[in-house]
Design an enzyme around this catalytic site. Structure first.
Site, mmCIF file in Angstrom:
data_model
loop_
_atom_site.group_PDB
_atom_site.id
_atom_site.type_symbol
_atom_site.label_atom_id
_atom_site.label_comp_id
_atom_site.label_asym_id
_atom_site.label_seq_id
_atom_site.Cartn_x
_atom_site.Cartn_y
_atom_site.Cartn_z
ATOM 1 C CG PHE A 218 -2.006 -1.021 1.264
ATOM 2 C CD1 PHE A 218 -1.946 -2.182 0.511
ATOM 3 C CD2 PHE A 218 -3.130 -0.846 2.075
ATOM 4 C CE1 PHE A 218 -2.963 -3.145 0.552
ATOM 5 C CE2 PHE A 218 -4.154 -1.793 2.119
ATOM 6 C CZ PHE A 218 -4.057 -2.947 1.362
ATOM 7 C CE LYS A 219 5.982 0.839 -3.315
ATOM 8 N NZ LYS A 219 6.870 1.137 -4.407
ATOM 9 C CG HIS B 202 10.372 -1.594 -0.658
ATOM 10 N ND1 HIS B 202 10.588 -0.439 -1.376
ATOM 11 C CD2 HIS B 202 9.456 -2.295 -1.350
ATOM 12 C CE1 HIS B 202 9.816 -0.439 -2.444
ATOM 13 N NE2 HIS B 202 9.121 -1.556 -2.460
ATOM 14 C CD GLU C 56 9.628 -4.422 -5.469
ATOM 15 O OE1 GLU C 56 8.453 -4.628 -5.726
ATOM 16 O OE2 GLU C 56 10.012 -3.534 -4.697
ATOM 17 C CB ILE D 94 9.936 0.892 -8.044
ATOM 18 C CG1 ILE D 94 10.575 -0.470 -7.732
ATOM 19 C CG2 ILE D 94 8.915 1.251 -6.973
ATOM 20 C CD1 ILE D 94 11.284 -0.538 -6.378
ATOM 21 N N GLY E 48 6.601 -2.095 -11.624
ATOM 22 C CA GLY E 48 5.870 -1.765 -12.847
ATOM 23 C C GLY E 48 4.820 -2.781 -13.274
ATOM 24 C CB ALA F 87 3.030 -0.487 -4.948
ATOM 25 C CB SER F 88 1.679 2.378 -8.727
ATOM 26 O OG SER F 88 2.553 1.624 -9.541
HETATM 27 O O1 G3P Z 1 6.785 -3.205 -3.190
HETATM 28 C C1 G3P Z 1 6.298 -3.220 -4.492
HETATM 29 C C2 G3P Z 1 6.689 -2.027 -5.237
HETATM 30 O O2 G3P Z 1 7.927 -1.497 -4.975
HETATM 31 C C3 G3P Z 1 6.387 -2.097 -6.685
HETATM 32 O O3 G3P Z 1 5.821 -0.867 -6.964
HETATM 33 O O4 G3P Z 1 4.319 0.659 -8.087
HETATM 34 O O5 G3P Z 1 6.053 -0.549 -9.377
HETATM 35 O O6 G3P Z 1 4.090 -1.801 -8.483
HETATM 36 P P1 G3P Z 1 5.032 -0.622 -8.313
#
Ligand code: G3P
Length: 223
Positions: A11-12, A94, A142, A147, A181, A202-203
């Site tokens: 959820f950040k 992270h 990651e 990200i 991503g 996340a996003s």
């Molecule tokens: O912890 C997962 C995250 O760092 C990935 O972020 O927004 O690229 O899905 P996102």
């Protein structure tokens, strides 16, 4: 331990992932988990973790903990606190909250002692191999530059996924997750085809207009 493949939603500190919205999002994740029979985990901030834990029947993990014991530590969160409030696990190292290798080791061993699942992030395959040596429950790779963007690790760096899996498995047979991503079922499917045991997102979920739809689309790639 969680059944794989697993989908971890971080959820950040997005406005749509805090407070009442965090609880709503956690309920959506629980719904998708129940309807589709897949492992879904929520990684939330400590305040929202308290609000959500017990309200939904999916694992709740903290986005970060500090490698400290009890004592004179102002503003810190430790593994003991996570245990006290019955958290299921910890996201460790992270890219947005990196730790020293000695701290990562401390947290993995302590999580084990307290029966919490450890998901340890790595920014590349070499670091993933080093972390595998510390024997966490999951290693999550990651690439930091992807990200939060719209290009997924699966499409931009498939070779990094393969290398990570090779590096980790050559040390310890630990499940490998990948993230950055990831936005849809195609990204998830590709990651799993390359050998990953799940994804971190996340996003793509937290910032989606329709998070339930977004989660279901991701889960399509796990079927
Ligand atoms: O912890 C997962 C995250 O760092 C990935 O972020 O927004 O690229 O899905 P996102």
């Amino acid at each position: 331990m969680w059944k794989t493949p697993v989908l971890i939603v971080n959820f950040k500190l997005y406005p749509s992932g805090i407070g009442e919205k965090a609880l709503k999002l956690a309920r959506i994740l629980e719904k998708v988990h129940k309807e589709r029979g897949v492992s879904v985990v929520a990684a939330v901030n400590p305040l929202d973790a308290l609000k959500i834990k017990g309200e939904v029947d999916i694992p709740i993990i903290l986005q970060h903990v500090d490698a400290v014991d009890f004592g004179a530590h102002t503003g810190r969160i430790n593994v003991e606190l996570a245990k006290e409030y019955k958290m299921d696990g910890l996201l460790i190292n992270h890219s947005e909250r990196m730790l020293k290798i000695s701290e990562i080791d401390y947290l993995i061993q302590k999580a084990k002692d307290f029966g919490l699942v450890s998901v340890v992030c790595a920014n590349n395959s070499r670091v993933a191999g080093a972390i595998a040596f510390l024997n966490p429950n999951f290693v999550a790779m990651e690439p930091p530059e992807l990200i939060g963007g719209n290009v997924s690790v699966s499409s931009a760096k498939p070779e990094a996924i393969v290398k990570t899996i090779e590096a980790v498995k050559s040390i310890n047979n630990i499940p490998v997750l990948v993230g950055a991503g990831i936005k849809d079922g195609k990204d998830v499917k590709k990651a799993l085809e390359l050998g990953a045991n799940g994804v971190l997102v996340a996003s793509g979920v937290v910032k989606a207009k329709d998070p339930e739809r977004a989660v279901n689309e991701l889960v399509d790639g796990m079927m």
